[in-house]
Design a protein around this motif. Structure first.
Motif, PDB file in Angstrom:
ATOM      1  N   ILE A 142       5.313 -24.670  22.165  1.00  0.00           N
ATOM      2  CA  ILE A 142       4.175 -25.103  22.971  1.00  0.00           C
ATOM      3  C   ILE A 142       3.432 -23.932  23.611  1.00  0.00           C
ATOM      4  N   ARG A 161      -1.018 -28.360  28.338  1.00  0.00           N
ATOM      5  CA  ARG A 161       0.404 -28.473  28.015  1.00  0.00           C
ATOM      6  C   ARG A 161       1.056 -29.355  29.065  1.00  0.00           C
ATOM      7  N   ILE A 188       6.626 -28.591  20.503  1.00  0.00           N
ATOM      8  CA  ILE A 188       5.702 -29.718  20.584  1.00  0.00           C
ATOM      9  C   ILE A 188       6.344 -30.922  19.912  1.00  0.00           C
TER      10      ILE A 188
END
Length: 189
Positions: A71, A97, A43
């Motif tokens: 993620i 996402r 991330i």
């Protein structure tokens, strides 16, 4: 017959060799894909969308997500629960996402509809009877929410911010929801 037997053994060895080669290649691909996911899919940015009374930093802090986390290692339902518990005016959360490195959080707010008094404190409730806020000041409450409706309820067993109010009589919650919904949808409401 010995020639045929050696041919069968050779064919069997080739099949075993081919199967082992395929398994080894598959293992290498799985290891490489796992390494790529754990190393590259981190991330890098967290975006928050939706109209809410909380600022972006409060929502991200309540989520427990950190920049640099994988993620795909996050649990969406745990994050949604953390946000709605930490920020009680948030009704629901949607997490998406956006590859390669963005996590998008969309929030939807609860509207304060009702309040009740308990031991000199005032509890603000949503339409679903979830406790949104607790305050000591009736004046502040009425200034902040002009259209809020006061409820006179049965004995409250538990009123915790971020949770649905619990009454002494368990069936009273469904009764109260039904009656309030009927009243809101009528001409009188």
């Amino acid at each position: 017959s010995s020639f045929e037997e050696s041919q069968r053994r050779a064919i069997r060895r080739r099949k075993i060799h081919t199967a082992l080669t395929i398994c080894a290649a598959l293992a290498v691909v799985i290891i490489f894909a796992s390494a790529c996911v754990s190393v590259f899919l981190r991330i890098g940015e967290i975006s928050v969308d939706g109209l809410t009374r909380y600022d972006e930093g409060d929502i991200i802090a309540a989520s427990g997500i950190d920049i640099g986390q994988n993620i795909y290692a996050i649990n969406k339902s745990d994050i949604e629960k953390s946000i709605t518990t930490g920020c009680p005016y948030i009704k629901s959360v949607k997490i998406r996402r956006n590859l390669p490195d963005t996590l998008s959080i969309t929030v939807y707010d609860e509207e304060p509809k009702y309040y009740f008094e308990l031991c000199g404190e005032y509890f603000v409730l949503s339409e679903s009877m979830r406790v949104l806020e607790r305050t000591n000041s009736m004046t502040t409450l009425l200034l902040d929410y002009e259209q809020i409706i006061k409820l006179k309820t049965q004995s409250v067993k538990r009123a915790v911010v971020g949770e649905v109010v619990v009454f002494d009589n368990e069936s009273y919650l469904s009764y109260a929801r039904e009656m309030l919904n009927t009243f809101a949808n009528s001409e009188l409401g």
